[in-house]
Write an enzyme that holds these catalytic residues in place. Structure first.
Site, mmCIF file in Angstrom:
data_model
loop_
_atom_site.group_PDB
_atom_site.id
_atom_site.type_symbol
_atom_site.label_atom_id
_atom_site.label_comp_id
_atom_site.label_asym_id
_atom_site.label_seq_id
_atom_site.Cartn_x
_atom_site.Cartn_y
_atom_site.Cartn_z
ATOM 1 N N HIS A 1 -9.175 2.949 -1.859
ATOM 2 C CA HIS A 1 -7.841 2.589 -1.866
ATOM 3 C C HIS A 1 -7.489 1.998 -3.212
ATOM 4 O O HIS A 1 -7.200 0.935 -3.276
ATOM 5 C CB HIS A 1 -7.557 1.794 -0.813
ATOM 6 C CG HIS A 1 -6.171 1.664 -0.493
ATOM 7 N ND1 HIS A 1 -5.123 2.277 -0.989
ATOM 8 C CD2 HIS A 1 -5.572 0.461 -0.032
ATOM 9 C CE1 HIS A 1 -3.932 2.068 -0.494
ATOM 10 N NE2 HIS A 1 -4.107 0.698 0.216
ATOM 11 N N ILE B 1 -12.880 0.266 -2.307
ATOM 12 C CA ILE B 1 -12.200 -0.262 -3.518
ATOM 13 C C ILE B 1 -12.399 0.940 -4.395
ATOM 14 O O ILE B 1 -13.500 1.050 -4.744
ATOM 15 C CB ILE B 1 -12.163 -1.413 -3.744
ATOM 16 C CG1 ILE B 1 -12.131 -2.534 -2.526
ATOM 17 C CG2 ILE B 1 -11.454 -1.998 -4.843
ATOM 18 C CD1 ILE B 1 -10.715 -2.663 -1.815
ATOM 19 N N LYS C 1 -10.969 6.427 3.559
ATOM 20 C CA LYS C 1 -12.295 6.330 4.065
ATOM 21 C C LYS C 1 -13.038 6.708 2.658
ATOM 22 O O LYS C 1 -14.289 6.461 2.403
ATOM 23 C CB LYS C 1 -12.602 6.839 5.291
ATOM 24 C CG LYS C 1 -12.220 6.187 6.264
ATOM 25 C CD LYS C 1 -13.041 4.638 6.599
ATOM 26 C CE LYS C 1 -14.641 5.075 6.667
ATOM 27 N NZ LYS C 1 -15.286 4.311 5.708
ATOM 28 N N CYS D 1 0.766 -1.245 -0.026
ATOM 29 C CA CYS D 1 -0.049 -0.062 -0.292
ATOM 30 C C CYS D 1 0.789 1.265 -0.030
ATOM 31 O O CYS D 1 0.455 2.413 -0.108
ATOM 32 C CB CYS D 1 -1.020 -0.032 1.210
ATOM 33 S SG CYS D 1 -2.187 -1.694 1.183
ATOM 34 N N CYS E 1 -14.350 0.363 7.473
ATOM 35 C CA CYS E 1 -13.472 -0.128 6.190
ATOM 36 C C CYS E 1 -13.222 1.021 5.040
ATOM 37 O O CYS E 1 -14.432 1.433 4.701
ATOM 38 C CB CYS E 1 -13.919 -1.450 5.656
ATOM 39 S SG CYS E 1 -14.175 -2.620 6.901
ATOM 40 N N SER E 2 -12.118 1.128 4.353
ATOM 41 C CA SER E 2 -12.203 1.953 3.327
ATOM 42 C C SER E 2 -12.699 1.046 1.969
ATOM 43 O O SER E 2 -12.607 0.115 2.253
ATOM 44 C CB SER E 2 -10.872 2.564 3.251
ATOM 45 O OG SER E 2 -9.737 1.362 2.920
#
Lengths: 412, 395
Positions: free
Chosen positions: B339, B212, B335, B86, B209-210
């Site tokens: 990502h 996609i 968030k 990441c 959770c972030s």
């Protein structure tokens, strides 16, 4: 299940391993060698699969009892079928293990065998379960053969009928079993009677169940029916005491939903999560790591005693290179340090419950929990290791590895 | 250990960043073309051909520098594809800075891009080499959720207090993202909605959770002494720090799941480079890796913004809100952006670029002195950590 049963035994000096099942996890490639590796047995062991028929088990027993070598016999089976089938109603999954060799605690007499090609039950490759012929015809054919074998075994033993403590009968049909019992008398209710027929594991489970309440110097007649009949007399030694290695677990464990069960048996297919397929274990990587993959051996630094799971060449604490001992961890107990429930990851048994486990005596490993209520898991819970199915890869390989489960206290 | 700042200081003189989101109608190539062209056109008088060398960060959207050269028709330039989990985009920047600092080239570009939404999978899926089949397939939310029970246990934080702190982080970042035209998710989310959302893993629910996303960002760098050739308000690099763990946390009983030790080391090195003695007061704003809300919480302590065990209280007092003493993730964070792995580090830097140039609009922080960006990849117990410290004045 077979591994689990064998782990209860003292396996020192075992030279042969015979594995009997009608539902091998893999075919062409044997499973006995996998069991031997998981149990940490030396690779000089002669490990063979015998299967196909539920009769294989008594065949193993017959062949091994006269051997001068020590033999581990493992029988394990899963019994399932279409809804309403005999296997569904009367079948149970189970396993047993026993060792045969010198200085026995239980003497096995000569095995009388009678062969019959009767079509009482059959299963073709790819069939869901076993198909059966009319139960009354089966009883009509099977009972006389079993009785005949039993009588022959009795005669050759020279022991009077009245001197038998128990008669153990194993066959797929409850009707046949009842009839054979009434012929010989001496029926003893076994703890396992409620479960039905265990296939290739049935005979061994019934013997273990009978021995679990037996005393010294007792005689038992064993009659088994499949493709004919086999019978022998079994006698406990002078110093026999129950509870030493003869254990039958009636613990049905954590409840399994019907849907989960049907999915496991491949009878219902669950929609896959939008995640990658379960990984295919790479044969070369498995071979390189076989002490880890099968026997769950860690490496321990000879310099600073730091334990590494999986095994490492370079010590994470002191940096020593290639100064490692191999230590089996499969019987180590540990405590849960932290845990989580993964509701997205793939598993045949959702949800995935994963815990970080710190072992007594050192070593940490993060792995799946099994036989556990996800909501009952807590930090500090004591766990032990068990060899289980992780997933079935798309190339058909059933990938087994070690999971942790809450410690079940066993009567010793 | 000898880790220093570059002998010659470097600076960012141009940047571009796409909107992040579900770019169903645009390819990886489209995203690269947009980010690179925006970066080029942000620098007066520079052409793509004036860039001497490129570092392209992508984890799963292609291999080799040709992922970049082909869509943009860059002819025979040195292009390196970078992959570092990441921290991929951040590491591309680090390498580009090292290149100009070394004197091997005058102008370099760092590009980060990821195209994840064509995959039909949930969560991140990272390719791995064949294994012996003994590694547990855990999803990222499950791995990071391991922080929660450990943190609560160590610092005596109740389930309710923990929930409140995590929901505050998610709510803050979504509120910031709602003010950002480039964010994927541009809605404020009330704390109650967050706290009652469906569970994903452990105590993490959907809003912890972030997401996609697809996206790309690019930065043009040169030596600090050359900035006047290209730019009136450059972003000066004060520190570039990278720390790679040995991934032993899952097998070392000494690791307690309440910290990322790699981040603490990474931060110490970054603060040494930048001459920062008290990060809690000297850092004006930070873009940190809020892949999951407990990650951001623990980072506040690992980065030295909060004392150990006090992070959750500082979160609840609003210290890290946009109007707080030390705004964290003013652009909305992972968030709000999701990502796209290779792009995230440069997206964080893009917020610094806007903030220090006074171009952050409704998110503008008044008179920032030093900004920090932080990325991490991996899982608690084994991460790659990157930290930069930047500012509008030369070091």
């Amino acid at each position: 299940m077979g591994v689990e049963a064998a782990r209860l035994l003292n396996l020192v000096g075992v030279q042969n391993l015979l594995f009997s099942t009608t539902r091998p996890p893999l075919m062409d490639k044997g499973n006995a060698s996998t069991i031997a590796a998981v149990l940490g047995l030396d690779d000089s062991i002669a490990a063979f699969d015998l299967g196909g028929s539920t009769r294989s088990t008594v065949g193993c027993l017959k062949l091994a009892r006269t051997s001068m070598e020590t033999t581990l016999l493992v029988g394990s089976d899963i019994r399932y079928g279409r809804p309403g089938s005999d296997d569904e109603i009367n079948g149970s999954d189970g396993a047993f293990a026993l060792t045969l060799g010198a200085n026995p605690k239980v003497m096995i007499g000569e095995v009388t065998s009678l062969s019959s090609p009767m079509m009482d039950r059959w299963r073709s490759e790819g069939d869901v379960g076993t198909q059966t012929w009319d139960d009354r015809w089966t009883a009509n054919q099977q009972v006389p053969v079993m009785v005949s074998a039993g009588e022959k075994a009795l005669r050759s033993s020279g022991i009077a009928r009245a001197d038998f403590a128990a008669v153990i009968v194993s066959s797929p049909s409850p009707k046949v079993n009842a009839a054979v019992h009434s012929e010989f008398g001496g029926r003893k209710t076994l703890g396992v009677d409620q479960f039905g027929f265990f296939g290739a594991a049935d005979l061994g489970i019934r013997i273990a169940s009978a021995l679990s309440s037996a005393g010294p110097r007792q005689h038992m007649l064993v009659v088994s029916g499949a493709d004919g009949a086999d019978a022998f007399v079994m006698s406990t030694s002078n110093d026999f005491s129950c509870g030493t290695g003869h254990e039958v677990s009636n613990d049905v464990g954590i409840g399994v939903s019907v849907i989960d069960y049907l999915v496991w048996r491949g009878l219902v297919h669950r929609e896959s999560p939008r995640r990658p397929d379960p990984e295919i274990p790479a044969a070369p990587a498995v071979s390189r790591n076989d002490d880890w993959k099968f026997a769950f051996k860690a490496s321990r630094c000879t310099g600073c005693s730091c334990v590494h799971l999986p095994p490492q060449r370079v010590c994470m604490t002191c940096g020593a290179v290639d100064l490692m001992d191999s230590v089996p961890m499969r019987d180590a107990r540990g405590k849960i340090r932290t845990f989580t429930i993964d509701r997205i990851a793939f598993t045949p048994n959702p949800p995935v419950v994963v815990a970080v486990i710190d072992f007594e005596g050192g070593g940490r490993y993060r792995c799946q929990l099994t036989d556990v209520d996800p909501l009952a898991v807590e930090v500090g819970m004591e766990v032990e290791m068990t060899y289980r199915l992780i997933s079935t890869a798309r190339n058909g390989v059933r990938n087994y590895f070690w999971k942790a489960r809450p410690v079940k206290e066993r009567a010793s | 250990m000898t880790l220093r700042n570059t002998a010659v200081p470097t600076a960012i003189v141009g940047m571009g960043c796409t909107k992040f989101g579900d770019h169903w109608d645009r390819s990886a190539e489209d995203l690269l073309i947009e980010a690179v062209n925006d970066a080029i056109s942000s620098v007066k008088g520079i052409r793509l051909d004036d860039v001497d060398a490129f570092w392209l960060g992508t984890t799963v959207s292609g291999i080799s520098g040709m992922v970049l050269s082909k869509p943009l028709k860059i002819k025979n330039k040195p292009i390196t594809r970078v992959e570092n989990m990441c921290a991929t985009g951040s590491d591309a920047l680090r390498n580009a800075c090292y290149a100009v600092a070394s004197g091997a080239c005058d102008v370099a570009m760092a590009v980060g891009m990821e195209k994840l939404k064509d995959s039909n999978t949930q969560g991140l899926v990272v390719p791995s080499a064949p294994t012996d089949g003994t590694t547990a397939d855990l999803t990222a939310p499950a791995m990071f959720s391991l922080l929660i029970p450990a943190y609560m246990d160590k610092y005596g934080v109740s389930k309710e207090q923990m929930r409140e702190a995590l929901s505050h982080i998610a709510s803050k970042n979504h509120a910031n993202g709602a003010k950002n035209m480039r964010a994927h998710f541009r809605r404020e989310v009330p704390v109650e909605t967050i706290s009652t959302a469906p569970v994903i893993a452990g105590d993490l629910n959907l809003f912890d959770c972030s997401g996609i996303s697809d996206g790309a960002a690019a930065a043009i760098v040169c030596r600090a002494r050359d900035v006047t050739k290209y730019c009136d308000s450059p972003l000066f690099i004060h520190a570039l720090s990278l720390s790679t763990g040995s991934d032993t946390g899952s097998s070392d009983s000494a690791y307690d799941y309440t910290t990322f030790p790699e981040v603490a080391v990474c931060a110490e090195n970054a603060y040494n480079q930048a001459g920062v003695e008290d990060p809690a007061s000297q850092i004006s704003m930070a873009e940190v890796h809020d892949c999951f809300t407990p990650t951001e919480l623990v980072l506040m302590e690992d980065l030295g913004f909060s004392a150990r065990g006090a992070g959750w209280r500082d979160v609840l007092t609003g210290r890290y809100d946009l109007g707080g003493d030390l705004p964290v993730n003013p652009d909305g964070g992972l968030k709000s952006f999701g990502h796209p792995i290779g792009a995230s580090g440069l997206r964080m830097m893009f917020e610094m670029w806007l903030q220090f140039r006074g171009e952050a609009g409704p998110r503008q922080i008044v008179n920032p002195q030093l900004g920090l960006t932080h990325n991490l990849g991996g899982q608690p117990g084994g991460v790659v950590s990157f930290i930069s410290i930047v500012g509008s004045t030369p070091r």
